[in-house]
Design an enzyme around this catalytic site. Structure first.
Site, PDB file in Angstrom:
ATOM      1  CG  ASP A  18      -2.039   0.944   1.184  1.00 28.05           C
ATOM      2  OD1 ASP A  18      -1.954   1.915   0.411  1.00 28.05           O
ATOM      3  OD2 ASP A  18      -3.024   0.732   1.904  1.00 28.05           O
ATOM      4  CG  HIS A  20      -3.401   4.916   0.287  1.00 28.26           C
ATOM      5  ND1 HIS A  20      -3.545   3.596  -0.064  1.00 28.26           N
ATOM      6  CD2 HIS A  20      -4.288   5.609  -0.453  1.00 28.26           C
ATOM      7  CE1 HIS A  20      -4.491   3.492  -0.985  1.00 28.26           C
ATOM      8  NE2 HIS A  20      -4.959   4.702  -1.245  1.00 28.26           N
TER       9      HIS A  20
END
Lengths: 144, 462
Positions: A18, A20
């Site tokens: 991920d 983010h």
């Protein structure tokens, strides 16, 4: 604010593949403002990086975030690894879009608690909620 | 005329370089066989005799007389930390950057058998790290208690968690150890801080190690043994890259140093990702980074080089039969100063050097890891991206004396079939033609700009 007598150290990061980064920065800011010592290991962090960071910094809690829906796979085994590394009793928190698609939150939370997490947060949780929980879990009483 | 005499006490030879500082001109170089066991000055005196003719038969007055040393095994160190990828790596980087030879690296709580191992390896200095500032104290305290039991590791530099440093110092002082405390090599998880530890190692080298290696006797003639030879080379690389206040350097660069026992790679480069969409992971790398490959050498480590590379690969590069390559490698092992005599021997030596460069660079350079995510392919970078570094400098006997040094240096380059290893793509090849990098590193201590000009002048295109 955390009382002066003991500053809690938190290892913060976004697990798995991920990327983010923005949410991660916001969390770092919020927890630092709340008086914690934040060790931010950034995005795309592996379970080993969370554990290693916690070992070196003698952290009180590991805060895992995951927004891309694969948190369940990425988080499985983290508690066991912590136990192996000798920090089995560390507090583990997790939050974000933890599973694929729309699933019933109660069931999701149960799943993560069963995996050894102390707390799990659904999408849209404000940082303050986790801050309050941390203070409570470590026995800091909030005045007023 | 201002003259400088720069001396390198090696394990085999004492090499000297006489420099005219004002004209930035090497006047003479010479070498004499080192005799560490009997008298370190013998080799120096022999070399000095050799340069007398350049000064009309008598030695002139040298304004600076500086020396570095790798004699008697150089600076031998053990590095101890907590987590292998974190404080252990930071401690290792600090020791390597100080020019040490690393005998062992230890993680987590030391065991009795590890203590025996450490004792058995007789280190000059033990570097004890572990825990970020305010982080884990338990392990470094345990390790201090264990180290208190050692017989030999007497000099210990503490560069760990500052909150535990005082207590660690107490434990070791009570055990009669010589202890220095310096700043943590990893004060925060993402902040490598190896300079204070490097300085402490160097100060200890000056005070104690020089004495232990019998170099003190040489100090009546010279002004002191300033540093281990690899530290002098790294010093020169840094100077040549970053320049001085008066003169600009070349910019980022890599030095490949192939010796009889080890192949060292020094990179003076930031190593940040050069491509977009690449995320950096892991411990930040030092701007001046040194790696040492103890298994890759032309003579003393020739057999381990054969083992690491494989006789088949070595043979295929030379085009000679495997048996011939193997027997040559066995022949040169321990014949330290042997030079190749015929075409075939040159072929094998060239292949050994090229493949040593290849493997050493592969281990030094950073790597890209391809990760498939729901958003597509992503890249994670570990270590330094050296793809755009503009200069690659070759030094060490086999490169400097080679008729076609490019053949060796090209082994360092980026390879299409190894796209995830971030080696330099199109560097300019330079050659340390007069073999003066260590001397430049020494001169940099007193006359940095002159040293820089000297380096620029004698680095020729390969």
């Amino acid at each position: 604010m955390v009382e002066e007598k003991k500053q809690l150290t938190l290892v913060l990061g976004v697990i798995g593949a991920d990327v983010h980064a923005v949410g991660n920065r916001i969390l770092e800011y919020a927890f630092t403002e709340a008086g914690f010592k934040v060790v931010n290991i950034g995005v795309m962090a592996s379970q080993e990086e969370f554990i290693n960071a916690a070992v070196e910094t003698n952290a009180n809690a590991i805060l895992v975030s995951s927004l891309y829906g694969h948190g369940e796979i990425d988080c499985r085994g983290l508690r066991e690894k912590a136990v192996e590394a000798g920090i089995g009793d560390i507090k583990l928190y997790v939050g974000g879009n933890l599973v694929v698609g729309k699933q019933d939150w109660q069931a999701v939370e149960k799943k993560f608690l069963a995996m050894g997490f102390d707390r799990a947060y659904p999408p849209g949780t404000m940082p303050q909620e986790a801050i309050d929980d941390l203070l409570m879990d470590f026995g800091f009483v909030q005045k007023c | 005329m201002e003259l400088a005499l720069l001396i390198d006490f090696g394990s085999t030879y004492t090499k000297i370089t006489a420099v005219d500082v004002e004209a930035t001109e090497v006047i003479a170089t010479a070498k004499g066989l080192t005799t560490v066991e009997t008298n370190i000055l013998e080799g120096l005196n022999k070399a000095l005799e050799e340069i007398k003719p350049f000064f009309g038969g008598t030695l002139p007055q040298f304004q600076s007389r500086l020396a570095c040393s790798s004699a008697a095994g150089g600076l031998r160190m053990v590095a101890i930390g907590l987590v292998k990828e974190l404080t252990v790596e930071a401690a290792r980087q600090a020791a390597l950057g100080a020019g040490a030879r690393i005998l062992g690296v230890y993680a987590h709580q030391l065991t009795s058998s590890e203590i025996e191992q450490i004792d058995g390896s007789c280190p000059d200095i033990i570097l004890l790290a572990g825990g970020t500032d305010g982080g884990n104290k338990e392990t470094i305290l345990h390790n201090a208690r264990m180290l208190a039991k050692t017989k030999y590791g007497n000099t210990i530099i503490i560069a760990g968690n500052k909150s535990a440093a005082d207590e660690v110092q107490d434990i070791l002082l009570k055990a009669g150890k010589d202890v220095r405390v310096t700043a943590n090599v990893l004060p925060e998880l993402n902040k490598l801080n190896v300079e204070p530890a490097r300085d402490a190692i160097r100060a200890t080298f000056l005070e104690k190690i020089v004495e232990a290696k019998g170099l003190r006797r040489a100090e009546t003639y010279i002004q002191g043994v300033l540093m281990p030879t690899p530290a002098a080379v790294l010093n020169a690389a840094k100077l040549l890259s970053t320049g001085t206040e008066d003169e600009a350097g070349l910019g980022e660069l890599i030095v490949v140093d192939i010796g009889g026992a080890t192949t060292d790679i020094h990179s003076v480069a930031e190593g940040h990702p050069t491509r977009s969409g690449v995320t950096y992971k892991g411990l930040p790398e030092p701007f001046t980074k040194r790696t040492v490959e103890g298994d890759l050498g032309m003579r003393v480590s020739a057999l381990s080089l054969l083992e690491s590379i494989g006789s088949r690969r070595l043979a295929s590069v030379t085009g000679l039969p495997e048996s011939e390559v193997e027997s040559y490698v066995q022949y040169v092992q321990n014949r330290v100063e042997l030079l190749p005599e015929n075409g075939k021997q040159w072929e094998i030596d060239t292949a050994m050097a090229r493949l040593a460069t290849d493997l050493a660079m592969e281990r030094h350079a950073g790597t890209l890891e391809n990760v498939w995510t729901p958003m597509g392919a992503m890249y994670i970078q570990h270590g330094k991206d050296l793809t755009e570094v503009p200069y690659l400098i070759g030094t060490g006997g086999v490169i400097v004396n080679h008729p076609h040094p490019r053949q060796i240096l090209e082994g360092a380059l980026y390879k299409q079939d190894q796209p995830t290893v971030l080696r330099p793509k199109q560097p300019k090849f330079l050659l340390d033609k007069e073999y003066i990098l260590a001397a430049v590193g020494l001169l940099a201590e007193v006359k940095p700009t002159a040293a820089l000009r000297l380096a620029k002048k004698y680095m020729v295109e390969a």
